[in-house]
Design a protein around this motif. Structure first.
Motif, PDB file in Angstrom:
ATOM      1  N   UNK A  27       0.503  -1.262   0.203  1.00  8.03           N
ATOM      2  CA  UNK A  27       0.158  -0.072   0.005  1.00  8.03           C
ATOM      3  C   UNK A  27       0.868   1.571  -0.034  1.00  8.03           C
ATOM      4  N   UNK A  28       2.204   1.187   0.417  1.00  7.12           N
ATOM      5  CA  UNK A  28       2.933   2.300   0.279  1.00  7.12           C
ATOM      6  C   UNK A  28       3.903   2.632  -0.794  1.00  7.12           C
ATOM      7  N   UNK A  29       3.668   1.683  -1.824  1.00  8.34           N
ATOM      8  CA  UNK A  29       4.652   1.496  -2.994  1.00  8.34           C
ATOM      9  C   UNK A  29       4.416   2.779  -4.020  1.00  8.34           C
ATOM     10  N   UNK A  35       3.937   9.358  -4.030  1.00  5.30           N
ATOM     11  CA  UNK A  35       4.223   8.617  -3.133  1.00  5.30           C
ATOM     12  C   UNK A  35       2.842   8.043  -2.630  1.00  5.30           C
ATOM     13  N   UNK A  36       3.200   6.627  -2.024  1.00  3.70           N
ATOM     14  CA  UNK A  36       2.106   5.981  -1.504  1.00  3.70           C
ATOM     15  C   UNK A  36       0.850   5.613  -2.035  1.00  3.70           C
ATOM     16  N   UNK A  37       1.045   5.587  -3.702  1.00  5.55           N
ATOM     17  CA  UNK A  37      -0.113   5.171  -4.433  1.00  5.55           C
ATOM     18  C   UNK A  37      -0.626   3.691  -4.085  1.00  5.55           C
ATOM     19  N   UNK A  38       0.480   2.738  -3.937  1.00  2.00           N
ATOM     20  CA  UNK A  38       0.210   1.292  -3.746  1.00  2.00           C
ATOM     21  C   UNK A  38       0.454   0.691  -4.962  1.00  2.00           C
ATOM     22  N   UNK A  39       0.585  -0.750  -4.654  1.00  2.00           N
ATOM     23  CA  UNK A  39       0.674  -1.623  -5.957  1.00  2.00           C
ATOM     24  C   UNK A  39       0.162  -2.845  -5.468  1.00  2.00           C
ATOM     25  N   UNK A  40       0.155  -4.016  -6.355  1.00  2.00           N
ATOM     26  CA  UNK A  40       0.004  -5.380  -5.883  1.00  2.00           C
ATOM     27  C   UNK A  40       1.016  -6.149  -6.807  1.00  2.00           C
ATOM     28  N   UNK A  64      -1.099   8.388  -1.690  1.00  3.25           N
ATOM     29  CA  UNK A  64      -1.959   7.922  -0.601  1.00  3.25           C
ATOM     30  C   UNK A  64      -3.373   7.328  -0.972  1.00  3.25           C
ATOM     31  N   UNK A  65      -3.348   6.850  -2.125  1.00  2.00           N
ATOM     32  CA  UNK A  65      -4.677   6.128  -2.588  1.00  2.00           C
ATOM     33  C   UNK A  65      -4.798   4.460  -2.004  1.00  2.00           C
ATOM     34  N   UNK A  66      -3.557   4.121  -1.366  1.00  3.38           N
ATOM     35  CA  UNK A  66      -3.468   2.967  -0.935  1.00  3.38           C
ATOM     36  C   UNK A  66      -4.123   1.582  -1.710  1.00  3.38           C
ATOM     37  N   UNK A  67      -3.866   1.531  -2.972  1.00  2.00           N
ATOM     38  CA  UNK A  67      -4.215   0.610  -3.700  1.00  2.00           C
ATOM     39  C   UNK A  67      -3.383  -0.566  -3.196  1.00  2.00           C
ATOM     40  N   UNK A  68      -3.975  -1.589  -3.214  1.00  2.00           N
ATOM     41  CA  UNK A  68      -3.469  -2.870  -2.453  1.00  2.00           C
ATOM     42  C   UNK A  68      -3.906  -3.162  -1.033  1.00  2.00           C
ATOM     43  N   UNK A  69      -4.972  -2.243  -0.578  1.00  4.95           N
ATOM     44  CA  UNK A  69      -5.358  -2.138   0.803  1.00  4.95           C
ATOM     45  C   UNK A  69      -6.353  -3.484   0.922  1.00  4.95           C
ATOM     46  N   UNK A  70      -6.962  -4.063   0.040  1.00 10.95           N
ATOM     47  CA  UNK A  70      -7.632  -5.233  -0.028  1.00 10.95           C
ATOM     48  C   UNK A  70      -7.519  -6.001  -1.248  1.00 10.95           C
ATOM     49  N   UNK A  80      -8.798  -5.778  -6.267  1.00 11.10           N
ATOM     50  CA  UNK A  80      -7.835  -4.961  -5.527  1.00 11.10           C
ATOM     51  C   UNK A  80      -8.569  -3.534  -5.111  1.00 11.10           C
ATOM     52  N   UNK A  81      -8.545  -3.431  -3.760  1.00  8.34           N
ATOM     53  CA  UNK A  81      -9.183  -2.289  -3.129  1.00  8.34           C
ATOM     54  C   UNK A  81      -8.096  -1.322  -3.070  1.00  8.34           C
ATOM     55  N   UNK A  82      -8.544   0.087  -3.037  1.00  5.16           N
ATOM     56  CA  UNK A  82      -7.598   1.178  -2.963  1.00  5.16           C
ATOM     57  C   UNK A  82      -8.500   2.153  -2.149  1.00  5.16           C
ATOM     58  N   UNK A  83      -8.141   1.942  -0.799  1.00  7.67           N
ATOM     59  CA  UNK A  83      -9.142   2.841   0.176  1.00  7.67           C
ATOM     60  C   UNK A  83      -9.135   4.470   0.204  1.00  7.67           C
ATOM     61  N   UNK A  84      -7.958   4.837  -0.470  1.00 10.04           N
ATOM     62  CA  UNK A  84      -7.750   6.338  -0.432  1.00 10.04           C
ATOM     63  C   UNK A  84      -8.104   6.889  -1.581  1.00 10.04           C
ATOM     64  N   UNK A  85      -8.719   6.436  -2.829  1.00 10.25           N
ATOM     65  CA  UNK A  85      -8.948   6.854  -3.929  1.00 10.25           C
ATOM     66  C   UNK A  85      -9.989   7.774  -3.662  1.00 10.25           C
ATOM     67  N   UNK A  86      -9.872   9.063  -4.222  1.00  7.51           N
ATOM     68  CA  UNK A  86     -10.768  10.447  -4.096  1.00  7.51           C
ATOM     69  C   UNK A  86     -11.121  11.066  -5.293  1.00  7.51           C
ATOM     70  N   UNK A  87     -11.951  10.673  -6.047  1.00  6.73           N
ATOM     71  CA  UNK A  87     -12.235  11.328  -7.419  1.00  6.73           C
ATOM     72  C   UNK A  87     -12.634  13.054  -6.908  1.00  6.73           C
ATOM     73  N   UNK A  88     -13.202  13.061  -5.942  1.00  3.17           N
ATOM     74  CA  UNK A  88     -13.741  14.357  -5.211  1.00  3.17           C
ATOM     75  C   UNK A  88     -12.558  14.684  -4.306  1.00  3.17           C
TER      76      UNK A  88
END
Length: 105
Positions: A27-29, A35-40, A64-70, A80-88
């Motif tokens: 999640x911090x990749x 920074x911290x977009x995340x990967x799987x 900080x999208x945290x891609x890979x959180x779930x 693959x979940x990304x809990x921090x995605x914020x289109x708004x």
């Protein structure tokens, strides 16, 4: 461990395995300058070793999208979940990405 491992990647935050397919969230990749977009990371097993196949990421993602959180793994399809995605801006709505393997791709 990821071949491109760096401090604060959090490789192993989540793990999903099905048959001979292993998916590991980091999640911090970082992705480029963000920074911290995340990967799987996807690995294929043959019974004795695991071989790296792909690094999945939301390459249009933001810091900080945290891609890979779930993770969910059904063999040829991973979610693959990304809990921090914020289109708004500032909303942290989150999202899910679905990938399907075709052959070894």
């Amino acid at each position: 461990m990821a071949s491109n491992a760096a401090a604060d990647d959090f490789f192993g935050t989540t793990v999903a395995i099905h048959d001979q397919t292993l998916v590991v969230g980091a999640t911090g990749d970082d992705s480029g300058i963000r920074s911290a977009v995340g990967s799987a990371y996807v690995f294929a097993g043959d019974g004795t070793t695991w071989t790296f196949q792909a690094r999945l990421s939301d390459f249009s993602g933001q810091a900080r999208d945290s891609f890979g959180r779930g993770l969910a793994n059904a063999g040829t399809t991973v979610s693959i979940g990304a809990s921090g995605i914020d289109p708004l801006a500032g909303s942290n709505i989150g999202g899910t990405f679905v990938y399907t393997r075709t052959g070894s791709t």
